[in-house]
Design a protein around this motif. Structure first.
Motif, PDB file in Angstrom:
ATOM      1  N   ASN A 173       0.844  -1.196   0.000  1.00 33.37           N
ATOM      2  CA  ASN A 173       0.000   0.000   0.000  1.00 33.37           C
ATOM      3  C   ASN A 173       0.886   1.256   0.000  1.00 33.37           C
ATOM      4  OD1 ASN A 173      -1.750   2.183   0.759  1.00 33.37           O
ATOM      5  ND2 ASN A 173      -3.227   0.664   1.468  1.00 33.37           N
ATOM      6  N   ALA A 175       0.112   4.543  -0.449  1.00 31.52           N
ATOM      7  CA  ALA A 175      -0.410   5.684   0.294  1.00 31.52           C
ATOM      8  C   ALA A 175      -0.150   5.528   1.784  1.00 31.52           C
ATOM      9  CB  ALA A 175      -1.908   5.846   0.020  1.00 31.52           C
ATOM     10  N   LYS A 196      -5.512   8.377   3.246  1.00 35.30           N
ATOM     11  CA  LYS A 196      -6.468   8.898   2.266  1.00 35.30           C
ATOM     12  C   LYS A 196      -6.055  10.288   1.775  1.00 35.30           C
ATOM     13  CE  LYS A 196      -9.694  10.727   5.747  1.00 35.30           C
ATOM     14  NZ  LYS A 196     -11.087  10.651   6.267  1.00 35.30           N
ATOM     15  N   SER A 199      -3.711   9.506  -1.020  1.00 36.77           N
ATOM     16  CA  SER A 199      -4.461   9.010  -2.184  1.00 36.77           C
ATOM     17  C   SER A 199      -5.198  10.143  -2.886  1.00 36.77           C
ATOM     18  CB  SER A 199      -5.455   7.935  -1.738  1.00 36.77           C
ATOM     19  OG  SER A 199      -4.780   6.847  -1.130  1.00 36.77           O
ATOM     20  N   LYS A 202      -2.718  12.257  -4.905  1.00 35.44           N
ATOM     21  CA  LYS A 202      -1.773  11.468  -5.702  1.00 35.44           C
ATOM     22  C   LYS A 202      -1.408  12.162  -7.013  1.00 35.44           C
ATOM     23  CE  LYS A 202      -1.597   7.021  -8.167  1.00 35.44           C
ATOM     24  NZ  LYS A 202      -1.651   7.594  -9.537  1.00 35.44           N
TER      25      LYS A 202
END
Length: 273
Positions: A173, A175, A196, A199, A202
């Motif tokens: 993962n 992020a 989050k 993300s 990004k």
């Protein structure tokens, strides 16, 4: 009328975008009204210098009299203008015992057109102000906006730093791993960054990283302005118009990109040394 006199008084102190309250002068409309008021049949006479200082004071009795008590008939065609000039004179003549500088110099107006309460007093008077005047409410709001902008740039800089260091084999993962690295690099008392956030940002992280990588390739003799060239290069690899970067974005991120390029150059020099 009073507001117009006050606005002319304040705006007279602006020179080339810089406000100098001590250099304010009286507006022509107010000077015309003063010429009309300064007659022998008036209950007061006052001489006002161009900088707004009053040479002759009102008597205490006249200072306390309301405008309708100065002997001007209610039906007089000059009533509104005379009242405005009279009130403006009272203001120019007023001295606040708590401050050494007269209120006429400390008065300011918020530069935002939609301000509900635009007039305010400077707490401390400086010779000049280079930034647009803001009332206490909008000054506090602007300070909050600057703090949020600075925090966002700090977070983006950290994310750009750790983004290329991620390896999928060790950390599936991305992020979550980048957020963990960012929190470790920040002060424990600062806001905790969630995966989050990484993300959600990004695309911007990748665009800034690309701009940093492309920075050395720009040639002033071959390309247009650096910001325009970077924007074109970043947008060239996008197949979705919604992801296109506009000129406002590259302009807002140029300082951050320059800082990251400088930091990258220092790291490379340190590694060579």
């Amino acid at each position: 009328m009073v507001r117009r006199h006050v606005d002319e008084w304040i705006s007279s102190g602006y020179r080339d975008g810089i406000e100098t309250p001590l250099s304010r002068t009286l507006g022509r409309d107010l000077l015309a009204e003063l010429d009309f008021l300064d007659r022998e049949d008036r209950p007061f006479s006052v001489t006002v210098s161009p900088d707004g200082s009053v040479a002759g004071r009102f008597s205490r009795r006249h200072m306390l009299l309301p405008p309708e008590s100065i002997g001007v008939p209610m039906a007089h065609k000059k009533w509104d203008a005379e009242t405005a000039a009279y009130i403006m004179l009272l203001f120019l003549n007023y001295e606040d015992p708590k401050h050494r500088v007269a209120l006429r110099h400390r008065l300011a107006k918020c530069s935002l057109a939609n301000c509900a309460s635009p007039y305010f007093y400077w707490e401390r008077l400086y010779p000049h102000y280079e930034r647009p005047a803001l009332c206490p409410h909008h000054r506090k709001q602007a300070a909050g906006n600057r703090a949020r902008k600075d925090e966002r740039e700090e977070l983006l800089a950290l994310a750009v730093k750790f983004w290329p260091q991620w390896t999928e084999r060790k950390h599936p993962n991305r992020a979550r791993w980048v957020a963990k690295k960012m929190n470790a690099a920040r002060n424990a008392t600062e806001r905790h960054i969630q995966p989050k956030w990484v993300s959600r940002n990004k695309q911007e992280i990748e665009d800034i990283l690309l701009a940093v990588m492309l920075w050395p390739q720009w040639r002033p003799t071959e390309h247009h302005g650096r910001s325009e060239w970077l924007k074109a290069q970043i947008n060239a690899g996008k197949d979705n118009d919604l992801l296109y970067r506009k000129p406002q974005w590259i302009k807002a991120r140029m300082n951050l990109i320059e800082k990251l390029v400088a930091a990258k150059g220092k790291e490379q020099d340190h590694a060579k040394g």
